[in-house]
Design a protein around this motif. Structure first.
Motif, PDB file in Angstrom:
ATOM      1  N   SER A 332       0.832  -1.215   0.000  1.00  0.00           N
ATOM      2  CA  SER A 332       0.000   0.000   0.000  1.00  0.00           C
ATOM      3  C   SER A 332       0.865   1.262   0.000  1.00  0.00           C
ATOM      4  O   SER A 332       0.376   2.342  -0.315  1.00  0.00           O
ATOM      5  N   ASN A 333       2.146   1.120   0.353  1.00  0.00           N
ATOM      6  CA  ASN A 333       3.086   2.242   0.332  1.00  0.00           C
ATOM      7  C   ASN A 333       4.066   2.136  -0.838  1.00  0.00           C
ATOM      8  O   ASN A 333       5.165   2.696  -0.781  1.00  0.00           O
ATOM      9  N   GLU A 334       3.643   1.400  -1.895  1.00  0.00           N
ATOM     10  CA  GLU A 334       4.421   1.266  -3.125  1.00  0.00           C
ATOM     11  C   GLU A 334       5.743   0.510  -2.937  1.00  0.00           C
ATOM     12  O   GLU A 334       6.707   0.716  -3.661  1.00  0.00           O
ATOM     13  N   GLY A 335       5.744  -0.362  -1.913  1.00  0.00           N
ATOM     14  CA  GLY A 335       6.918  -1.197  -1.719  1.00  0.00           C
ATOM     15  C   GLY A 335       6.967  -2.309  -2.751  1.00  0.00           C
ATOM     16  O   GLY A 335       5.946  -2.731  -3.298  1.00  0.00           O
ATOM     17  N   SER A 336       8.172  -2.812  -3.008  1.00  0.00           N
ATOM     18  CA  SER A 336       8.339  -3.909  -3.962  1.00  0.00           C
ATOM     19  C   SER A 336       7.862  -5.211  -3.340  1.00  0.00           C
ATOM     20  O   SER A 336       7.564  -5.290  -2.138  1.00  0.00           O
ATOM     21  N   ASP A 337       7.770  -6.261  -4.155  1.00  0.00           N
ATOM     22  CA  ASP A 337       7.521  -7.587  -3.610  1.00  0.00           C
ATOM     23  C   ASP A 337       8.678  -7.970  -2.688  1.00  0.00           C
ATOM     24  O   ASP A 337       9.822  -7.574  -2.912  1.00  0.00           O
ATOM     25  N   PHE A 338       8.362  -8.760  -1.655  1.00  0.00           N
ATOM     26  CA  PHE A 338       9.406  -9.197  -0.734  1.00  0.00           C
ATOM     27  C   PHE A 338      10.374 -10.144  -1.425  1.00  0.00           C
ATOM     28  O   PHE A 338       9.967 -11.012  -2.201  1.00  0.00           O
ATOM     29  N   GLN A 339      11.657  -9.991  -1.125  1.00  0.00           N
ATOM     30  CA  GLN A 339      12.650 -11.020  -1.456  1.00  0.00           C
ATOM     31  C   GLN A 339      12.888 -11.799  -0.170  1.00  0.00           C
ATOM     32  O   GLN A 339      13.357 -11.240   0.820  1.00  0.00           O
ATOM     33  N   TRP A 340      12.562 -13.100  -0.192  1.00  0.00           N
ATOM     34  CA  TRP A 340      12.506 -13.881   1.036  1.00  0.00           C
ATOM     35  C   TRP A 340      13.825 -14.567   1.357  1.00  0.00           C
ATOM     36  O   TRP A 340      14.602 -14.926   0.479  1.00  0.00           O
ATOM     37  N   ALA A 341      14.036 -14.776   2.662  1.00  0.00           N
ATOM     38  CA  ALA A 341      15.155 -15.596   3.147  1.00  0.00           C
ATOM     39  C   ALA A 341      14.580 -16.480   4.254  1.00  0.00           C
ATOM     40  O   ALA A 341      14.396 -16.032   5.391  1.00  0.00           O
ATOM     41  N   ARG A 342      14.267 -17.720   3.892  1.00  0.00           N
ATOM     42  CA  ARG A 342      13.574 -18.602   4.835  1.00  0.00           C
ATOM     43  C   ARG A 342      14.516 -19.540   5.584  1.00  0.00           C
ATOM     44  O   ARG A 342      14.354 -19.754   6.779  1.00  0.00           O
ATOM     45  N   ASP A 343      15.495 -20.111   4.905  1.00  0.00           N
ATOM     46  CA  ASP A 343      16.401 -21.040   5.581  1.00  0.00           C
ATOM     47  C   ASP A 343      17.500 -20.266   6.300  1.00  0.00           C
ATOM     48  O   ASP A 343      17.792 -19.106   5.979  1.00  0.00           O
ATOM     49  N   ALA A 344      18.121 -20.926   7.281  1.00  0.00           N
ATOM     50  CA  ALA A 344      19.106 -20.253   8.142  1.00  0.00           C
ATOM     51  C   ALA A 344      20.278 -19.698   7.338  1.00  0.00           C
ATOM     52  O   ALA A 344      20.742 -18.582   7.599  1.00  0.00           O
ATOM     53  N   GLU A 345      20.743 -20.440   6.351  1.00  0.00           N
ATOM     54  CA  GLU A 345      21.907 -19.995   5.585  1.00  0.00           C
ATOM     55  C   GLU A 345      21.618 -18.706   4.821  1.00  0.00           C
ATOM     56  O   GLU A 345      22.414 -17.759   4.824  1.00  0.00           O
ATOM     57  N   THR A 346      20.444 -18.649   4.167  1.00  0.00           N
ATOM     58  CA  THR A 346      20.085 -17.451   3.398  1.00  0.00           C
ATOM     59  C   THR A 346      19.846 -16.263   4.327  1.00  0.00           C
ATOM     60  O   THR A 346      20.237 -15.128   4.027  1.00  0.00           O
ATOM     61  N   ARG A 347      19.190 -16.538   5.485  1.00  0.00           N
ATOM     62  CA  ARG A 347      18.950 -15.452   6.453  1.00  0.00           C
ATOM     63  C   ARG A 347      20.266 -14.890   6.981  1.00  0.00           C
ATOM     64  O   ARG A 347      20.439 -13.677   7.095  1.00  0.00           O
TER      65      ARG A 347
END
Length: 496
Positions: A332-347
């Motif tokens: 609603s504030n014109e933010g982009s789609d989220f780029q996710w980091a779900r697993d521990a290594e990516t986070r």
């Protein structure tokens, strides 16, 4: 020969300067003589290897990560227990020797410099985790225990200590500076997470700020001595133990990155996320300059626009609800789609990029030095102060990427400066003072988490006002009547 001259304003200033030089020289001579007299007592207390006069060791203990010049102590001692700290302090007190506590030296405001010489108490050998009560969610540690060391120790218990200032600082040092960091929006700062302290006062007296061995989750008993010493930066006593709150490691964690067209849009999203009651664990802001630096340094490819790094903690079911609510708000504030980091290594890779922001900023100008300053304002004033600060940086030809704990209204300018360019150093100094006064004008503070140290003493006076400063000075005088504890930090002698 000069006795017949009529004193002019110029000659009076000269005499004043000469008297000051004489006093400083006399003070140094007296102090060195006192140090020579106490060395045998120091060695009796903590053995030969527990006392160092070596130039390299003294210089190592005379500087932190700030731009303030090195002020080495006259001697460094390495106590192994609170009894040795107390005995050493008594000797210093009897001989009027300044005392400077030292943890890991990761401070950012010159808090460990021995500006009046004296004795540095290096606490690295006191590195025991004393009492762990997993069923009560608390632990007591000595000052040599760092944040990472504690969490490694806790790993198998299902508990962790979440206050994360970025550096692997000592936990008692973090208490002394009232540190916080990326998780403060969910878990609070050191001020909310310290339950009790063991403190050695200037004369060697050992006190426990909440009563010896006490660790209730809350109390309304008497004055809050614990919070008096949290943030005192070694000016009231030496913290030799701290009892800390612990938390359960969340069942699940998810991180995300979201880009925005403007600072206003990013901050509006933050406010709305908090207003919606989302228990977000971290919400970090990086401006376009900082994102560009992180992309280059960590080989990333985020859009070069104002960006939020977010993290959610909880059960799998609760995370789904948190994420859905947050995504609706950011879009609603014109933010982009989220780029996710779900697993521990990516986070971990995502947050390493955030924690490496210091090095990324420094890499913008190889051969230069990075210096971080911070302020904190009410959330509603954050867009205005960031925009005005960016304009100030551009106008004064300064490199200062911005990163902030946006959920708290706290942000940092990571100034990258040529230490051999006096003009640039002067412009940076003036900029940091304008930044702090800009924050004060917006009902904020000159420091959200770095502390006062040497660098912000005058700004503290402007923030608190003369009456509050007099109360602080009275507390200092009561606990440290000889003014031996970390002299010239927080309160400037003769300023009030």
């Amino acid at each position: 020969m000069l006795s017949g001259l009529v004193p002019t304003r110029g000659t009076q200033s000269l005499w004043r300067f000469l008297r000051q030089c004489h006093n400083v020289s006399s003070e140094k001579t007296t102090r060195r003589s006192a140090v020579d007299r106490v060395l045998s007592a120091f060695r009796t207390i903590c053995d030969e290897e527990g006392v160092s006069l070596g130039e390299a060791i003294r210089e190592q203990h005379g500087k932190d990560e700030s731009v303030h010049r090195c002020c080495p102590p006259d001697v460094v001692v390495f106590p192994r227990c609170v009894e040795e700290v107390s005995a050493l302090a008594k000797v210093c007190y009897d001989h009027n020797l300044p005392i400077i506590p030292f943890g890991t030296g990761t401070g950012l405001e010159g808090g460990v410099g021995a500006v009046k010489g004296g004795v540095c108490f290096s606490l690295r050998n006191m590195d025991q985790i004393i009492d762990l009560h997993p069923e009560d969610f608390d632990v007591t540690v000595e000052p040599g225990v760092t944040r990472k060391a504690l969490n490694a120790y806790l790993r198998e218990t299902g508990l962790w200590f979440p206050v994360d200032p970025g550096a692997d600082a000592s936990l008692c040092g973090m208490a002394a500076t009232s540190a916080s960091g990326t998780n403060a929006v969910r878990y609070g700062t050191m001020r909310e997470n310290v339950m009790n302290l063991e403190v050695v006062l200037a004369d060697g007296t050992i006190i426990h700020t909440a009563g010896k061995g006490r660790r209730p989750r809350k109390t309304s008993a008497g004055y809050n001595l614990t919070n008096l010493f949290v943030g005192s930066e070694g000016t009231l006593g030496i913290i030799t133990k701290t009892t800390l709150r612990l938390y359960g490691i969340p069942e699940a964690m998810v991180s995300a990155v979201c880009s925005f067209p403007s600072v206003q849009a990013a901050v509006d999203s933050t406010v709305q996320i908090l207003q919606a009651g989302v228990p977000i664990a971290r919400i970090e802001f990086l401006d376009d300059v900082m994102i560009d630096a992180c992309n280059r340094f960590s080989s990333l490819s985020y859009p070069v626009t104002p960006t939020l790094f977010l993290e959610f903690h909880g059960s799998e079911r609760s995370l789904e609800e948190q994420v859905n609510t947050t995504e609706e708000i950011t879009q609603s504030n014109e933010g982009s789609d989220f780029q996710w980091a779900r697993d521990a290594e990516t986070r971990n890779r995502l947050w390493k990029a955030r924690h490496d922001a210091w090095y990324a900023a420094q890499a913008l100008r190889p051969g230069c030095k990075a210096y971080s300053t911070d302020v904190c304002v009410p959330l509603s004033r954050l867009p205005q102060i960031i925009v005005e600060t960016k304009e100030d940086l551009i106008e004064n030809r300064l490199t200062g990427p911005i990163a902030g704990h946006v959920g708290d209204g706290n942000f940092h300018c990571l100034m990258v400066v040529d230490p051999n360019d006096p003009d640039e150093l002067h412009r940076v100094h003036l900029f940091t003072e304008r930044l702090a006064r800009r924050a004060l004008a917006m009902d904020g503070t000159c420091t959200g988490e770095h502390g006062i140290g040497l660098g912000k003493r005058r700004l503290l006076c402007e923030e608190m006002g003369p009456l509050a400063m007099q109360v602080m000075q009275s507390l200092k005088d009561a606990l440290d009547p000889k003014k031996l504890m970390n002299p010239e930090k927080i309160l400037q002698q003769g300023e009030l």
